[in-house]
Each structure stands twice: as structure tokens, then as C-alpha cells.
Design a protein around this motif. Structure first.
Motif, PDB file in Angstrom:
ATOM      1  N   THR A  49       0.855  -1.185   0.000  1.00  0.00           N
ATOM      2  CA  THR A  49       0.000   0.000   0.000  1.00  0.00           C
ATOM      3  C   THR A  49       0.890   1.233   0.000  1.00  0.00           C
ATOM      4  OG1 THR A  49      -0.107   0.196   2.415  1.00  0.00           O
ATOM      5  CG2 THR A  49      -1.738  -1.243   1.344  1.00  0.00           C
ATOM      6  N   MET A  50       0.416   2.309  -0.562  1.00  0.00           N
ATOM      7  CA  MET A  50       1.224   3.521  -0.631  1.00  0.00           C
ATOM      8  C   MET A  50       1.516   4.080   0.760  1.00  0.00           C
ATOM      9  SD  MET A  50       2.239   3.979  -3.589  1.00  0.00           S
ATOM     10  CE  MET A  50       2.935   5.600  -3.302  1.00  0.00           C
ATOM     11  N   GLU A  51       0.560   3.973   1.657  1.00  0.00           N
ATOM     12  CA  GLU A  51       0.777   4.476   3.018  1.00  0.00           C
ATOM     13  C   GLU A  51       1.915   3.721   3.701  1.00  0.00           C
ATOM     14  OE1 GLU A  51      -1.655   5.134   7.251  1.00  0.00           O
ATOM     15  OE2 GLU A  51      -2.635   4.133   5.557  1.00  0.00           O
ATOM     16  N   ALA A  52       1.879   2.397   3.606  1.00  0.00           N
ATOM     17  CA  ALA A  52       2.915   1.580   4.239  1.00  0.00           C
ATOM     18  C   ALA A  52       4.269   1.806   3.577  1.00  0.00           C
ATOM     19  CB  ALA A  52       2.517   0.108   4.168  1.00  0.00           C
ATOM     20  N   TYR A  53       4.259   1.930   2.255  1.00  0.00           N
ATOM     21  CA  TYR A  53       5.522   2.110   1.525  1.00  0.00           C
ATOM     22  C   TYR A  53       6.164   3.456   1.864  1.00  0.00           C
ATOM     23  CZ  TYR A  53       8.803   1.971  -2.409  1.00  0.00           C
ATOM     24  OH  TYR A  53       9.940   1.957  -3.184  1.00  0.00           O
ATOM     25  N   GLN A  54       5.385   4.501   1.915  1.00  0.00           N
ATOM     26  CA  GLN A  54       5.933   5.814   2.232  1.00  0.00           C
ATOM     27  C   GLN A  54       6.438   5.874   3.667  1.00  0.00           C
ATOM     28  OE1 GLN A  54       3.877   9.394   0.694  1.00  0.00           O
ATOM     29  NE2 GLN A  54       2.471   7.985  -0.326  1.00  0.00           N
TER      30      GLN A  54
END
Length: 309
Positions: A49-54
Motif C-alpha cells: 500500500t502507498m501508506e505503508a511504503y511511504q
């Protein structure tokens, strides 16, 4: 946007040296390690997910050093494309060093070309101890084995013309000949300036004493430890085994190796970061204190920068 060339090799296999050599070619840009592009993907190629990756990138030392901007409106694949675009220079080939998860690269770059960087695992295992990653060569060779298994998975999915084998030992002993082949594969002319990297970097010119150091620096039992775990891959890659028989390791010896490995790594961490940071990191992980863990990780990153070559 062009697809990068991926330099695929285990840690301590000469990837940093390869990086500075290629980066001294006027038509090649090699900005170093980029495992963070693929590390958060699942083995099946599922994107994070973008949230986890960022959040993960926010404390990733190597990512932070690249000074790449993150466009939060993009999905994962589009964000990776934006990173590539930010690093791509006009009239230059982009080459990126990758140490693991090679088979995942195809999910994002299905038509990529690869350079498989290989080094004798007996030297890799010995070098890993010097980095504090392992307390003995029995464990020091594990990441080499995992890396080469990852390469085998990738190799099954690509055509022979998509990759070139680059052996560290040959690069050191015959750099001009080897680099001419590398340039031909990449599609650029060879330049003598590639070997002038010692003039403005911390790396010395190719030194023949750097190859096959294990023959002088490893004990018989240590050689047996490495070959026990790596012999199948070694034979496939053309590295001859020593004259010693493969080791047989009993239960107590395995326990001793495991304990010595953990103690060495703990002592190394305390020496580098200090007891307080090491304990705080462990406590923050145990209690799942994300803010504390992030703060500790950033402090450790700053310390790690002091040891970069």
C-alpha cells in the motif's frame, strides 16, 4: 522512458566498485543501490500500500540519500516510474544495483536487461563478518546463497540475450577486457575513463590481491562451512571446491555457531551504536512503539553514514 540496466549481485560481491566504475562512463549513470524499489513487494509480486511504503521509506537510509521526491497522488508502479524518471539523464543509460529479489523486477520492468555480478562465496562470507552482519562464515554465506537462488529464479524467466555474467575476479584481474564486454552489452562504447575512478573516489584501482583471499585468510573448517551450504551453487557458477571434504556438523557445533553468531552481532551493534540505542530499538520493537522506533532508526542511520566508504 527507457528501462534501466539492473546490476544483480550479492552484498560484498563488488557492486560498489562496479558502481563507481560504471558511473565514470560518460554515457552511463549508476547512482548505486536501489533495493528499496522492490523490497516491499510480496514474493508473488503484490504491491505494498502507498501508506505503508511511504512510511517505510521515511526511515530508509539509502532512499533518503537519493533525494528523490515522492508524489503521493501516484500508485506504487507509477511512483517507481517517477523515481526512474528523476534519475534518468538525457543521452545516458541508467544502471541500478540490486542485491536481492531479482525475480520481482520483472513485475515492474518486464523487458529489462541484467548484469549478473558474481563473487566467490568464500570471500563474500569472510567479508560479511567484517561488516558485522555475521559472527562466522557459516552464517556469513547465507545472504550469498539466497541471492544466487533469487538469480536462478529470474534466469528461468528471461532470454539469454537479456543478461550478462560479470565475475568479480575477472573484473579485478582483466578490467579492460571485462569492461569492454560490459559496454558492448549495455550498448555504449568503451571509455578508458572508467578506470580513472580512483582519482576522485575512495576506491583504489583494481588490486589482484583482492581475489581469492579466502585461500590465505580462512581456516580449513571455515572453508568447509561455506562449501557445505554453497557447494551446489558454486559448482553451477564455476567455482571449484577446495580439496577438503564437505563438513558434517553435529548438534552441539550448530548450537555453538548460532550462539557465536548472535553474540558477535550484538557486540558489533553495541560498539557501533552504543548500548542505549541498541536496547531502545529492541524495546520499541517489542512494545510496537512506532514513533520511538522511527527516532532510533534515524539516529542509527546517521551513525551508519560515518562508516560509508
Amino acid at each position: 522512458m527507457s528501462t534501466p540496466i539492473f546490476i544483480c549481485g550479492a552484498l560484498r560481491s563488488g557492486s560498489s566498485l562496479t558502481h563507481v566504475i560504471l558511473d565514470h562512463h560518460p554515457k552511463i549513470k549508476n547512482p548505486g543501490e536501489f533495493d528499496f524499489l522492490f523490497d516491499q513487494m510480496s514474493d508473488e509480486g503484490t504491491f505494498p500500500t502507498m501508506e505503508a511504503y511511504q512510511e517505510w521509506l521515511s526511515v530508509h537510509r539509502i532512499f533518503q540519500s537519493k533525494l528523490l521526491s515522492i508524489d503521493s497522488s501516484l500508485g506504487y508502479a507509477e511512483l517507481i516510474d517517477s523515481f526512474i524518471a528523476q534519475m534518468t539523464q538525457e543521452n545516458s543509460v541508467l544502471a541500478l544495483n540490486i542485491h536481492r529479489h531479482f525475480d520481482l523486477i520483472l513485475y515492474l520492468f518486464p523487458n529489462a536487461k541484467f548484469i549478473h555480478l558474481i563473487r566467490d562465496p568464500r570471500d563474500v562470507a569472510r567479508s560479511s563478518m567484517g561488516m558485522g552482519w555475521a559472527g562466522n562464515v557459516y552464517y556469513g554465506v547465507d545472504h550469498w546463497v539466497d541471492t544466487e537462488k533469487s538469480w536462478k529464479r529470474l534466469q528461468k524467466k528471461i532470454a539469454p540475450e537479456q543478461f550478462l555474467e560479470l565475475r568479480f575476479e575477472e573484473l579485478i584481474l582483466s578490467p579492460e577486457i571485462v569492461l569492454q564486454g560490459v559496454c558492448e552489452f549495455i550498448g555504449v562504447p568503451y571509455f578508458d575513463s572508467m578506470l580513472n575512478y580512483a582519482d576522485n573516489s575512495t576506491y583504489s584501482k583494481p588490486d589482484p590481491s583482492l581475489v581469492y583471499q579466502w585461500k590465505k585468510k580462512l581456516l580449513k573448517r571455515e572453508i568447509q562451512y561455506v562449501e557445505l551450504k554453497a557447494h551446489g551453487l558454486m559448482e553451477t557458477l564455476g567455482y571449484a571446491l577446495s580439496e577438503y571434504p564437505l563438513a558434517t556438523i553435529g548438534l552441539f557445533e550448530k548450537i555453538e555457531l548460532k550462539i557465536s553468531n548472535k553474540l558477535f552481532r550484538l557486540k558489533f551493534s553495541i560498539k557501533r551504536y552504543g548500548l542505549m540505542l541498541v536496547l531502545t530499538r529492541r524495546l520499541s520493537r517489542l512494545l510496537k512503539l512506532k514513533s520511538m522506533n522511527k527516532l532510533v532508526t534515524l539516529k542509527m542511520n546517521e551513525i551508519d553514514k560515518l562508516y560509508l566508504k
